[in-house]
Design a protein around this motif. Structure first.
Motif, PDB file in Angstrom:
ATOM      1  N   MET A 200       0.832  -1.198   0.000  1.00 38.08           N
ATOM      2  CA  MET A 200       0.000   0.000   0.000  1.00 38.08           C
ATOM      3  C   MET A 200       0.876   1.261   0.000  1.00 38.08           C
ATOM      4  SD  MET A 200      -2.924   1.114   2.775  1.00 38.08           S
ATOM      5  CE  MET A 200      -1.718   1.156   4.113  1.00 38.08           C
ATOM      6  N   ARG A 203       2.581   1.743  -3.371  1.00 39.56           N
ATOM      7  CA  ARG A 203       1.665   2.266  -4.391  1.00 39.56           C
ATOM      8  C   ARG A 203       1.513   3.781  -4.270  1.00 39.56           C
ATOM      9  NH1 ARG A 203      -2.719  -2.670  -4.054  1.00 39.56           N
ATOM     10  NH2 ARG A 203      -1.902  -3.853  -5.833  1.00 39.56           N
ATOM     11  N   ARG A 204       1.530   4.287  -3.054  1.00 47.33           N
ATOM     12  CA  ARG A 204       1.461   5.730  -2.878  1.00 47.33           C
ATOM     13  C   ARG A 204       2.660   6.427  -3.507  1.00 47.33           C
ATOM     14  NH1 ARG A 204       0.066   4.675   2.927  1.00 47.33           N
ATOM     15  NH2 ARG A 204      -2.207   4.764   3.116  1.00 47.33           N
ATOM     16  N   ASP A 209      -2.166   6.984  -9.465  1.00 45.54           N
ATOM     17  CA  ASP A 209      -3.377   6.884  -8.653  1.00 45.54           C
ATOM     18  C   ASP A 209      -3.306   5.572  -7.876  1.00 45.54           C
ATOM     19  OD1 ASP A 209      -5.851   6.705  -7.487  1.00 45.54           O
ATOM     20  OD2 ASP A 209      -7.004   7.025  -9.329  1.00 45.54           O
ATOM     21  N   PRO A 210      -2.926   5.640  -6.590  1.00 46.91           N
ATOM     22  CA  PRO A 210      -2.765   4.407  -5.808  1.00 46.91           C
ATOM     23  C   PRO A 210      -4.036   3.564  -5.721  1.00 46.91           C
ATOM     24  CG  PRO A 210      -1.816   6.291  -4.664  1.00 46.91           C
ATOM     25  CD  PRO A 210      -2.590   6.844  -5.814  1.00 46.91           C
ATOM     26  N   ARG A 211      -5.213   4.201  -5.893  1.00 52.20           N
ATOM     27  CA  ARG A 211      -6.463   3.438  -5.836  1.00 52.20           C
ATOM     28  C   ARG A 211      -6.704   2.641  -7.109  1.00 52.20           C
ATOM     29  NH1 ARG A 211     -10.237   8.426  -4.574  1.00 52.20           N
ATOM     30  NH2 ARG A 211      -8.866   9.171  -6.244  1.00 52.20           N
ATOM     31  N   ARG A 212      -6.002   2.997  -8.192  1.00 52.13           N
ATOM     32  CA  ARG A 212      -6.130   2.294  -9.473  1.00 52.13           C
ATOM     33  C   ARG A 212      -4.727   1.975  -9.990  1.00 52.13           C
ATOM     34  NH1 ARG A 212      -9.943   6.270  -9.321  1.00 52.13           N
ATOM     35  NH2 ARG A 212     -12.122   5.629  -9.654  1.00 52.13           N
TER      36      ARG A 212
END
Length: 231
Positions: A200, A203-204, A209-212
């Protein structure tokens, strides 16, 4: 003669002493503290020599040497052992170790042995780029740097080890357990759940876009992989 040496030693003070001796002798070094991390680094970096302690956690030195010989029979291995038992020494040599040293030893003697093994193997001198690359992500184990599309990214030691393993084998799916083994030498109290937190956080840092995510992908029911394509 300049070589890139992978040092697999779980004693942090001993590993640092070896690293400094290598740098003083004109080499570069990558240090890991368990057998699983040693195998991952060897696959990603293809070092000129592996200095391998027998008493490693996760995968011991015998297991590392056996696996290395199966994947890259030409890479030189110098084993370090606190055991003076002849059977252990013979077992290491039978598995393909090029030389061994019994602890305690002097750094000067170790450097002399390393130079001898490198000369015999023809390794050292100009070497290939050790940077692992995948999908616009670069992981440089020599400088301990991560770059995303050329821009520097700050990572924790655990995040770095995870990304190094994944960038070395883009598109390979790693289970949480496999990624945990890459960080176990850094934090022995970690759990598989901690891997999700590292992913997580990564990804940031590497996703627009860490959510995608389009780089660091979830393979449901299996684990994670780093895409080799451009984002």
């Amino acid at each position: 003669m300049c070589a890139h040496v992978l040092v697999a030693e779980d004693d942090a003070m001993q590993a640092e002493l070896i690293r400094r001796s290598l740098l003083a002798d004109g080499h570069t070094a990558t240090v890991v503290h368990d057998g699983a991390a040693a195998l991952a680094a060897a696959r990603a970096l293809r070092p000129d020599l592996v200095v391998l302690d027998l008493m490693l956690p996760v995968v011991d030195g015998f297991g590392v040497c056996r696996t290395l010989r199966g994947h890259d029979p030409d890479i030189p291995v110098l084993m370090l052992t606190a055991r003076s038992d002849e059977d252990d020494v013979l077992r290491g040599l039978e598995l393909g170790a090029d030389d061994y040293m019994t602890k305690p030893y002097s750094p000067r003697e170790l450097m002399a042995r390393i130079r001898t093994v490198l000369r015999r193997s023809g390794r050292g001198g100009a070497r290939e780029d050790p940077v692992a690359r995948a999908g616009g992500i670069e992981v440089d184990p020599v400088r301990h740097e991560v770059r995303r599309d050329g821009e520097s990214v700050e990572c924790t030691p655990a995040e770095f080890q995870i990304l190094l393993a994944m960038a070395g084998e883009p598109e390979r799916v790693f289970s949480r357990r496999q990624l945990l083994e890459r960080t176990r030498g850094l934090d022995r109290s970690s759990t598989e759940r901690a891997v999700d937190v590292h992913i997580m956080n990564l990804r940031r840092k590497i996703e627009a876009d860490p959510r995608r995510p389009v780089r660091l992908l979830t393979v449901f029911g299996v684990g994670y992989k780093l895409s080799g394509g451009r984002a």
